[in-house]
Design an enzyme around this catalytic site. Structure first.
Site, PDB file in Angstrom:
ATOM      1  N   ASP A   1      39.859  46.165  32.697  1.00 39.68           N
ATOM      2  CA  ASP A   1      39.083  44.964  32.364  1.00 39.68           C
ATOM      3  C   ASP A   1      37.631  45.122  32.819  1.00 39.68           C
ATOM      4  OD1 ASP A   1      41.248  43.730  31.271  1.00 39.68           O
ATOM      5  OD2 ASP A   1      41.492  42.220  32.837  1.00 39.68           O
TER       6      ASP A   1
ATOM      7  N   LYS B   1      35.969  42.071  27.990  1.00 42.30           N
ATOM      8  CA  LYS B   1      35.463  41.115  27.011  1.00 42.30           C
ATOM      9  C   LYS B   1      34.129  40.559  27.461  1.00 42.30           C
ATOM     10  CE  LYS B   1      39.958  39.968  25.075  1.00 42.30           C
ATOM     11  NZ  LYS B   1      40.815  40.884  25.785  1.00 42.30           N
TER      12      LYS B   1
ATOM     13  N   MET C   1      38.514  29.689  33.872  1.00 41.08           N
ATOM     14  CA  MET C   1      37.782  29.734  32.594  1.00 41.08           C
ATOM     15  C   MET C   1      37.380  28.336  32.118  1.00 41.08           C
ATOM     16  SD  MET C   1      40.014  32.614  30.564  1.00 41.08           S
ATOM     17  CE  MET C   1      41.624  32.134  31.158  1.00 41.08           C
TER      18      MET C   1
HETATM   19  C1  LIG Z   1      41.050  35.921  31.700  1.00 39.69           C
HETATM   20  S1  LIG Z   1      41.200  35.027  33.211  1.00 39.69           S
HETATM   21  C2  LIG Z   1      42.097  36.192  34.145  1.00 39.69           C
HETATM   22  C3  LIG Z   1      42.695  35.619  35.396  1.00 39.69           C
HETATM   23  C4  LIG Z   1      43.385  36.679  36.239  1.00 39.69           C
HETATM   24  N1  LIG Z   1      44.508  37.230  35.532  1.00 39.69           N
HETATM   25  C5  LIG Z   1      43.810  36.148  37.588  1.00 39.69           C
HETATM   26  O1  LIG Z   1      45.023  36.099  37.861  1.00 39.69           O
HETATM   27  O2  LIG Z   1      42.944  35.832  38.383  1.00 39.69           O
HETATM   28  C6  LIG Z   1      39.558  35.164  33.836  1.00 39.69           C
HETATM   29  C7  LIG Z   1      39.200  33.984  34.715  1.00 39.69           C
HETATM   30  O3  LIG Z   1      39.766  34.137  36.006  1.00 39.69           O
HETATM   31  C8  LIG Z   1      38.897  33.584  36.965  1.00 39.69           C
HETATM   32  N2  LIG Z   1      38.444  34.658  37.854  1.00 39.69           N
HETATM   33  C9  LIG Z   1      38.786  35.944  37.813  1.00 39.69           C
HETATM   34  N3  LIG Z   1      38.212  36.625  38.825  1.00 39.69           N
HETATM   35  C10 LIG Z   1      37.498  35.734  39.530  1.00 39.69           C
HETATM   36  C11 LIG Z   1      36.690  35.802  40.701  1.00 39.69           C
HETATM   37  N4  LIG Z   1      36.508  36.949  41.372  1.00 39.69           N
HETATM   38  N5  LIG Z   1      36.097  34.672  41.143  1.00 39.69           N
HETATM   39  C12 LIG Z   1      36.278  33.494  40.502  1.00 39.69           C
HETATM   40  N6  LIG Z   1      37.025  33.372  39.397  1.00 39.69           N
HETATM   41  C13 LIG Z   1      37.643  34.471  38.921  1.00 39.69           C
HETATM   42  C14 LIG Z   1      37.727  32.969  36.203  1.00 39.69           C
HETATM   43  O4  LIG Z   1      38.040  31.621  35.918  1.00 39.69           O
HETATM   44  C15 LIG Z   1      37.721  33.829  34.961  1.00 39.69           C
HETATM   45  O5  LIG Z   1      37.066  33.185  33.892  1.00 39.69           O
END
Ligand SMILES: C[S@@+](CC[C@H](N)C(=O)[O-])C[C@H]1O[C@@H](n2cnc3c(N)ncnc32)[C@H](O)[C@@H]1O
Length: 287
Positions: free
Chosen positions: A64, A86, A202
């Site tokens: 990713d 993405k 998100m």
């Molecule tokens: C496609 S989702 C994937 C989530 C991921 N599978 C998880 O379990 O954290 C992506 C979203 O996860 C959140 N996210 C992922 N990494 C993050 C981080 N380091 N800090 C804050 N939000 C995060 C945000 O809301 C981002 O838009």
């Protein structure tokens, strides 16, 4: 996606052998397998040992956008790294293309690691990837990861559950929560009526609509709110506000994705965890 010609990973190194001492019976990747691996929220220190083991064994690493460069560097130097994200100023990779690459590389006999942010099965389309592999008869394994919606809160001193404060937690995606919700969309007023904290992934773009719905369901404007952006990375920022002031605070502070938004009294629990709070970088409070 990159043209591929990985050379198979040579004999495992000392790090893998050390992991095997620690985890007797630790599964080994076989040629032609795909492992769907969670990388956690960002900090490489939050990888699991099984994720580290997978990285050390990879011939091909399909990753990713938000994976830390130090984590990518854990795979052998000769492993082929394929960006399948993405964002990051690069064109989005279509999900079908990602799945096709995983299957193609596995069929060519490589050990394929599909590295995803957080946990692969939390708002990450990991389920679709596994379903396609199962359908194609390709052996696979899922390595769980710390999800950002929980680990990101802990990292800044917000407990996801706090004794005497909440008995449940509602995790939701704000993606697709537009002004005209689809029939399968979330009933935000109903969520508010649960009376439990809400953790949103998100959700920056659709936040006005979501907050409006929560307000209609009775969530008070004084409800504590926090946004944790880039949790557990060097760019981590925390904003604390209330439901009523959150949009204005975000406009003023200009936090960008990735971000977790949390609404509920658990945000106030962090006040008793000051030692952790002071470690958060670039913190702003407007409550
Ligand atoms: C496609 S989702 C994937 C989530 C991921 N599978 C998880 O379990 O954290 C992506 C979203 O996860 C959140 N996210 C992922 N990494 C993050 C981080 N380091 N800090 C804050 N939000 C995060 C945000 O809301 C981002 O838009």
């Amino acid at each position: 996606m990159n043209p591929l010609s990985p050379s198979p990973n040579p004999a495992p190194g000392a790090a893998l052998e050390a992991l095997e001492t620690l985890i007797p019976g630790m599964p080994r990747m076989r040629p032609g397998e795909v492992w769907i691996v969670g990388a956690g929220p960002g900090d490489p220190g939050l990888l699991t040992l099984h994720a580290l083991s997978a990285l050390l064994q990879a011939d091909v690493l399909v990753h990713d956008a938000l994976i830390d460069a130090r984590t990518l560097a854990l795979a052998p130097p000769q492993a082929v790294r394929i960006f399948a994200g993405k964002r990051g100023g690069r064109p989005s990779t279509h999900q079908d293309e990602i799945t096709a690459t995983l299957m193609d590389q596995a069929r060519r006999g490589f050990r394929v690691v599909r590295l995803k942010g957080g946990d692969p099965f939390i708002f990450g389309r990991g389920g679709e990837e596994v379903a396609a592999l199962v359908e194609a008869g390709i052996p696979n394994r899922v390595i769980p990861g710390l999800t950002s919606g929980l680990a990101g809160l802990s990292a800044v001193g917000i407990p996801a559950t706090c004794r005497g404060v909440n008995q449940a937690l509602f995790l939701a995606t704000g993606h697709g929560a537009g002004r005209r919700p689809t029939p399968e969309g979330i009933d935000w007023p109903l969520v508010a009526r649960l009376g439990q904290p809400v953790v949103l992934y998100m959700a920056l773009k659709n936040l006005p609509f979501i907050l409006e719905g929560l307000g209609q369901g009775g969530m008070a404007p004084e409800t504590p709110a926090a946004v944790v952006a880039w949790a557990t990375t060097a760019q981590e920022r925390v904003v604390v506000a209330t439901l009523g002031t959150l949009l204005e605070t975000l406009r003023r502070e200009g936090l960008d994705a990735p971000a977790i938004i949390v609404l509920g009294e658990i945000v106030n629990c962090r006040n008793t965890l000051q030692r952790v709070v002071t470690q958060a970088m670039g913190e702003v409070s407007s409550s």
